[in-house]
Design a protein around this motif. Structure first.
Motif, PDB file in Angstrom:
ATOM      1  N   ALA A  81       0.831  -1.206   0.000  1.00  0.00           N
ATOM      2  CA  ALA A  81       0.000   0.000   0.000  1.00  0.00           C
ATOM      3  C   ALA A  81       0.864   1.254   0.000  1.00  0.00           C
ATOM      4  O   ALA A  81       0.567   2.239  -0.696  1.00  0.00           O
ATOM      5  N   GLU A  82       1.949   1.222   0.781  1.00  0.00           N
ATOM      6  CA  GLU A  82       2.818   2.389   0.793  1.00  0.00           C
ATOM      7  C   GLU A  82       3.491   2.582  -0.559  1.00  0.00           C
ATOM      8  O   GLU A  82       3.649   3.710  -1.034  1.00  0.00           O
ATOM      9  N   GLN A  83       3.871   1.493  -1.186  1.00  0.00           N
ATOM     10  CA  GLN A  83       4.471   1.608  -2.511  1.00  0.00           C
ATOM     11  C   GLN A  83       3.464   2.144  -3.534  1.00  0.00           C
ATOM     12  O   GLN A  83       3.840   2.810  -4.497  1.00  0.00           O
ATOM     13  N   ALA A  84       2.197   1.899  -3.307  1.00  0.00           N
ATOM     14  CA  ALA A  84       1.151   2.410  -4.199  1.00  0.00           C
ATOM     15  C   ALA A  84       0.801   3.860  -3.901  1.00  0.00           C
ATOM     16  O   ALA A  84      -0.054   4.433  -4.579  1.00  0.00           O
ATOM     17  N   GLY A  85       1.435   4.486  -2.893  1.00  0.00           N
ATOM     18  CA  GLY A  85       1.223   5.887  -2.587  1.00  0.00           C
ATOM     19  C   GLY A  85       0.287   6.142  -1.444  1.00  0.00           C
ATOM     20  O   GLY A  85      -0.033   7.304  -1.159  1.00  0.00           O
ATOM     21  N   TYR A  86      -0.183   5.121  -0.748  1.00  0.00           N
ATOM     22  CA  TYR A  86      -1.101   5.311   0.364  1.00  0.00           C
ATOM     23  C   TYR A  86      -0.307   5.479   1.634  1.00  0.00           C
ATOM     24  O   TYR A  86       0.795   4.948   1.800  1.00  0.00           O
ATOM     25  N   GLY A  87      -0.910   6.213   2.548  1.00  0.00           N
ATOM     26  CA  GLY A  87      -0.309   6.380   3.853  1.00  0.00           C
ATOM     27  C   GLY A  87      -1.171   5.700   4.909  1.00  0.00           C
ATOM     28  O   GLY A  87      -2.402   5.788   4.871  1.00  0.00           O
ATOM     29  N   ALA A  88      -0.516   5.043   5.850  1.00  0.00           N
ATOM     30  CA  ALA A  88      -1.229   4.357   6.934  1.00  0.00           C
ATOM     31  C   ALA A  88      -0.372   4.433   8.181  1.00  0.00           C
ATOM     32  O   ALA A  88       0.843   4.238   8.130  1.00  0.00           O
ATOM     33  N   MET A  89      -1.011   4.723   9.298  1.00  0.00           N
ATOM     34  CA  MET A  89      -0.266   4.810  10.548  1.00  0.00           C
ATOM     35  C   MET A  89      -1.233   4.669  11.718  1.00  0.00           C
ATOM     36  O   MET A  89      -2.452   4.872  11.562  1.00  0.00           O
ATOM     37  N   THR A  90      -0.662   4.293  12.814  1.00  0.00           N
ATOM     38  CA  THR A  90      -1.420   4.240  14.060  1.00  0.00           C
ATOM     39  C   THR A  90      -0.729   5.136  15.066  1.00  0.00           C
ATOM     40  O   THR A  90       0.479   5.342  15.017  1.00  0.00           O
ATOM     41  N   THR A  91      -1.542   5.723  15.925  1.00  0.00           N
ATOM     42  CA  THR A  91      -1.004   6.526  17.022  1.00  0.00           C
ATOM     43  C   THR A  91      -1.455   5.869  18.313  1.00  0.00           C
ATOM     44  O   THR A  91      -1.941   4.729  18.320  1.00  0.00           O
ATOM     45  N   SER A  92      -1.319   6.607  19.384  1.00  0.00           N
ATOM     46  CA  SER A  92      -1.687   6.013  20.673  1.00  0.00           C
ATOM     47  C   SER A  92      -3.169   5.684  20.742  1.00  0.00           C
ATOM     48  O   SER A  92      -3.576   4.786  21.479  1.00  0.00           O
ATOM     49  N   SER A  93      -3.970   6.400  19.954  1.00  0.00           N
ATOM     50  CA  SER A  93      -5.401   6.148  20.055  1.00  0.00           C
ATOM     51  C   SER A  93      -6.119   6.176  18.708  1.00  0.00           C
ATOM     52  O   SER A  93      -7.336   6.016  18.656  1.00  0.00           O
ATOM     53  N   ARG A  94      -5.372   6.338  17.651  1.00  0.00           N
ATOM     54  CA  ARG A  94      -6.056   6.504  16.382  1.00  0.00           C
ATOM     55  C   ARG A  94      -5.346   5.720  15.290  1.00  0.00           C
ATOM     56  O   ARG A  94      -4.133   5.478  15.339  1.00  0.00           O
ATOM     57  N   LEU A  95      -6.155   5.350  14.322  1.00  0.00           N
ATOM     58  CA  LEU A  95      -5.643   4.718  13.114  1.00  0.00           C
ATOM     59  C   LEU A  95      -5.968   5.655  11.953  1.00  0.00           C
ATOM     60  O   LEU A  95      -7.108   6.100  11.798  1.00  0.00           O
ATOM     61  N   VAL A  96      -4.947   5.987  11.143  1.00  0.00           N
ATOM     62  CA  VAL A  96      -5.077   7.004  10.099  1.00  0.00           C
ATOM     63  C   VAL A  96      -4.704   6.385   8.758  1.00  0.00           C
ATOM     64  O   VAL A  96      -3.677   5.693   8.640  1.00  0.00           O
TER      65      VAL A  96
ATOM     66  N   ARG B 143      -4.509   7.473   4.485  1.00  0.00           N
ATOM     67  CA  ARG B 143      -4.442   8.650   3.601  1.00  0.00           C
ATOM     68  C   ARG B 143      -4.253   8.171   2.172  1.00  0.00           C
ATOM     69  O   ARG B 143      -3.469   7.250   1.906  1.00  0.00           O
ATOM     70  N   SER B 144      -4.975   8.838   1.244  1.00  0.00           N
ATOM     71  CA  SER B 144      -4.898   8.442  -0.164  1.00  0.00           C
ATOM     72  C   SER B 144      -4.828   9.689  -1.046  1.00  0.00           C
ATOM     73  O   SER B 144      -5.594  10.642  -0.845  1.00  0.00           O
ATOM     74  N   PRO B 145      -3.939   9.693  -2.027  1.00  0.00           N
ATOM     75  CA  PRO B 145      -4.015  10.759  -3.041  1.00  0.00           C
ATOM     76  C   PRO B 145      -5.296  10.599  -3.851  1.00  0.00           C
ATOM     77  O   PRO B 145      -5.967   9.577  -3.815  1.00  0.00           O
ATOM     78  N   TYR B 146      -5.626  11.652  -4.590  1.00  0.00           N
ATOM     79  CA  TYR B 146      -6.773  11.564  -5.492  1.00  0.00           C
ATOM     80  C   TYR B 146      -6.389  10.754  -6.729  1.00  0.00           C
ATOM     81  O   TYR B 146      -5.223  10.641  -7.110  1.00  0.00           O
TER      82      TYR B 146
END
Length: 898
Positions: A209-224, A226-229
């Protein structure tokens, strides 16, 4: 909306901005007075860069997290939550999501953001760096946070442990597949796998997914996520008539309690904007169906600009409205509001403008029967379509001021006047000012401008013509050449201005004459030498100018024309003058307007008839204007064989003797007259205007008058058909001489130097009186009276009569003797000579001699032998008994001494 698809590079006049390579650097605080300003705006950090800081430079932006520096390429910026907006002049805003990749996140409440801005000049050594750090606190996280920025979609979810057996839509087959994947692929993030719905499911592990340009991450309380258009795993969908880009994914992530799955979705509008000339209406679906499965309630709804929320008073001040309908949330923004900017464009070289503004919509809704809130935030840059704004020109010319004044506008601040095309060529603004033209820029409080140009109407770039003789129309064709900054896009606007003035000063013509020539002076008007000149019947040519001594300067020209030049006209002739006229006409050739004229007539001395004592008569015949068809060479005297001895187009010259060419002679009183006539007597000359020999087209009568001892004036006249000029009397002389012969042979005579001649008393004195220079045999000279005096004055006393009434004095004891005259080699016409002799005597008184000199005087008359009248012309002493008292009464008591 704007998309960063390539390297984020704006090659602008104001600045060149790159999200580029990262380099490590120390921490520096930003300062607002340096042209850099940063602040926190909800779940974003904003950094503003003023154009003055970046002008002429290339900007590189690096993300900093401690010692970690990363290049923010366009793809990495979209993947990690960075975006940038720059206007054409280099004013730049950089947005950083608090959940971006390189933010130092403290328990999802405190966020430390670091950026390095590096300004690269023209040379590699010309580099200026600015490090910016900003700490933002944000605790108002909703269960779901959806952020629609210009280059990416971001969705964050509060992390909850959801057993797989309770996950909606899951099957046993899915569990077995998941259990078969090693758990090491995303252990660092806690995210193991993602399934994208396009809407068909597409699964990939985190690295894919990261190689395809998507961003993904987790924090202490959230999962995020992100996608380009416009990626392969996003899709478009119309929601309430609004096009939207949809990003749906199921994320599997490890927690200390086991494997969890979170369904994430973001839907961002890509349209929905309606434009009028005055208002921008942005429509967002009120119910974003890709994000909602059931009913919901809007808790909060805010509008903002450039990522910053506005309160109601701020919105009202700016004229913004935020309303909701059954299907849409509507934001209305007046075109031209101060939070946006206008930009000029010139498609197809035609002037247009656009207006750009970046509104923000933030909505907080709650799912029915749930405590789960969703914050939906959209940053949406809007640019209106091209709006044509054809420039308008205003002619402020006041003709009496003799200056063209034209204003052109209205333009935006980014338009500059580069050059002006005149009829003579293209001039830059600086060159136009150097020519004396006034070029000005006029700014207005609303940021627009106009340009004005003043050009004297007498400038060389102004065209002019005369629709009427006294009116000048001035025409100034212009093409204003503009450029749009910073792109330097050219466009042009033509303007034609025209004005008319009754300002023509016509040329004037004056002239004088002397005894031989016309002197003409032409003073130019204010149009210069813009006319043709007619001299008489002909247009002034270079050859004529040379013949007439043409002289010219800047204000005048002059001509000297002889009175007898071919281009003059003769009006009237007399015996001693000719009246000649010179016509001069100035005309404008294109319209045949007469601008000025002069008809100058003067009398010039000219002896047209000469009567000579030898009987020769010379006459000039002149072609006058009243007989335009006369050819002088066709003229003759009464005897038509007597033709001109010389002639040209205007003159005929006759020379003939008084006894030839049909000349008649008439005697009356003491005068003798010779008369002839010049005329056109035959019709042999074809093509000439002619009536009859009885009344010819041209007739000039010549008369010569003589008195007995003097030749007086002559007169003549001619009678043209249309007018009747007359000639005055001319004058000539007959010569009669008296000489003293040495003896009776009359062969030798005393000369002037011999006088006084000495003689003895009673010695004979032989006198001869002769008519000179005449060969007319019909004339006879008669001695009427002769007498002697003591003084040279013929009227002095005492006196003694010698011949009285053409006979000898019978009172004299020594009678006067007449001698006959015979024709010989010297004497051609005997009747022209009389000879007599007397005895030498002296005057005495009381037997005393008064003086030893005497003077002899005679009166002679000239007679026609064919018409003898009474008196002296009866002949020499034909009545000796008669005696006149005319001379006899002059004898006093003085006696002649013997």
């Amino acid at each position: 909306s704007s998309k960063l698809m390539n390297v984020l590079l704006w090659n602008l006049m104001a600045a060149v901005i790159i999200l580029g390579q990262a380099r490590p650097n120390g921490k520096l605080n930003s300062q607002s007075n340096s042209g850099l300003r940063s602040d926190c705006a909800g779940n974003l950090m904003r950094l503003s860069l003023d154009k003055a800081l970046a002008v002429g430079n290339q900007l590189e932006v690096e993300a900093i997290n401690g010692t970690q520096h990363m290049v923010l390429t366009p793809s990495l910026a979209a993947q990690c939550g960075y975006s940038m907006e720059s206007d054409p002049w280099g004013n730049t805003r950089i947005y950083t999501s608090l959940m971006s990749c390189y933010v130092d996140n403290k328990e999802d409440t405190t966020f430390n953001i670091g950026l390095r801005l590096k300004m690269n000049g023209q040379s590699p050594s010309d580099v200026v760096s600015h490090d910016v750090t900003q700490t933002c606190s944000y605790t108002r996280w909703a269960s779901k946070e959806i952020l629609c920025d210009r280059n990416y979609m971001e969705v964050g979810h509060f992390t909850l442990i959801i057993p797989l057996s309770e996950a909606k839509g899951h099957t046993q087959e899915d569990d077995s597949k998941l259990n078969a994947i090693p758990d090491a692929s995303g252990e660092a993030h806690g995210i193991w796998k993602m399934t994208f719905y396009t809407p068909e499911p597409v699964s990939m592990v985190l690295r894919e997914a990261e190689q395809a340009g998507y961003g993904a991450m987790t924090t202490s309380s959230r999962l995020v996520m992100r996608s380009p258009y416009n990626t392969a795993e996003t899709y478009s969908e119309d929601v309430a008539g609004i096009p939207m880009e949809v990003f749906k994914v199921s994320a599997y992530h490890k927690t200390p309690h086991g494997l969890s799955m979170v369904n994430l979705a973001a839907a961002c509008p890509t349209g929905g904007v309606l434009f009028t000339e005055d208002v921008i209406s942005w429509h967002v679906p009120r119910r974003v169906t890709p994000l909602l499965d059931g009913g919901h309630k809007v808790i909060e709804m805010h509008m903002g600009i450039n990522g910053q929320k506005l309160d109601k008073s701020q919105m009202a001040t700016r004229g913004y409205t935020l309303t909701a309908t059954d299907f849409h949330i509507v934001i209305e923004i007046p075109v031209g509001s101060p939070d946006g900017y206008f930009k000029s464009h010139a498609p197809d070289y035609q002037y247009h403008i656009t207006y750009s503004v970046e509104p923000m919509l933030e909505v907080l809704w709650r799912i029915d029967n749930s405590q789960e809130d969703t914050r939906y935030k959209v940053l949406f840059p809007i640019t209106t379509p091209l709006m044509p704004r054809p420039p308008h020109s205003q002619d402020h010319t006041v003709p009496e001021e003799r200056v063209f004044s034209v204003h052109v506008g209205t333009f935006l601040h980014d338009v500059e006047l580069r050059n002006i095309t005149f009829s003579t060529g293209v001039l830059t603004v600086e060159e136009s000012r150097a020519r004396g033209f006034t070029v000005q820029e006029h700014g207005f409080p609303n940021g627009t401008k106009t340009f004005s140009l003043q050009v004297p109407i007498d400038a060389a770039v102004v065209l002019k013509h005369n629709p009427e003789p006294l009116v000048t129309t001035y025409f100034l064709p212009l093409v204003f050449g503009f450029i749009i900054l910073p792109e330097e896009t050219p466009f042009a606007h033509p303007v034609d201005v025209e004005t008319s003035l009754q300002d023509v000063v016509l040329p004037t013509v004056t002239g004088t004459c002397d005894q031989n020539q016309f002197y003409i002076s032409v003073m130019y008007g204010n149009q210069g030498n813009n006319f043709q000149t007619m001299v008489g019947p002909r247009q002034l040519s270079p050859e004529m100018a040379n013949a007439y001594n043409f002289q010219e300067n800047a204000t005048h020209f002059g001509l000297i024309v002889p009175y007898n030049a071919i281009d003059t006209a003769f009006e009237l002739i007399t015996s001693d003058s000719v009246k000649a006229r010179l016509d001069l006409l100035l005309y404008e050739p294109n319209n045949n307007w007469v601008l000025a004229d002069l008809y100058l007539a003067c009398n010039f001395p000219l002896t047209t008839t000469a009567c000579y004592p030898n009987g020769t008569i010379a006459v000039w015949a002149v072609k006058v204007e009243s007989v335009p068809n006369l050819i002088p060479s066709w003229l003759t005297l009464k005897d038509q064989s007597c033709k001109p001895v010389f002639s040209d187009d205007r003159f005929a010259y006759f020379s003939f003797s008084a006894d030839s060419c049909g000349t008649t002679r008439t005697f009356f009183d003491n005068y003798m007259m010779y008369e002839n006539e010049i005329g056109l007597y035959s019709n042999d000359h074809k093509g000439a205007a002619y009536t009859s020999p009885i009344d010819p087209d041209y007739r000039q009568t010549i008369s010569c008058y003589y008195v007995v001892n003097d030749t007086q004036t002559i007169s003549f006249s001619y009678k043209p058909r249309s007018s009747e000029p007359t000639a005055e009397i001319g004058s000539g002389q007959l010569m009669v001489q008296m000489r003293l012969a040495q003896d009776a042979s009359y062969e030798l005579f005393y000369q002037a130097e011999d006088y006084p001649v000495v003689k003895y008393l009673r010695q004979p004195l032989y006198f001869e009186v002769e008519l000179m220079q005449s060969t007319d045999p019909q004339l006879e000279l008669i001695l009427e009276n002769c007498w002697a005096t003591l003084q040279e004055d013929r009227t002095s006393l005492p006196s003694w009569d010698i011949i009285v009434d053409s006979c000898q004095n019978h009172d004299d004891s020594y009678a006067t003797i007449f001698h006959s005259v015979m024709s010989d080699t010297r004497v051609a016409v005997p009747s022209h000579i009389k000879r007599f002799s007397i005895k030498m005597f002296t005057f005495t008184k009381d037997e005393e001699v008064l003086k030893d000199e005497i003077y002899v005087h005679c009166d002679a008359v000239i007679c026609d032998t064919n018409n003898q009248a009474d008196g002296a012309c009866r002949g020499q002493c034909v009545n000796p008994t008669g005696m006149s008292n005319s001379r006899h009464q002059r004898i006093k008591e003085v006696r002649m001494g013997k």
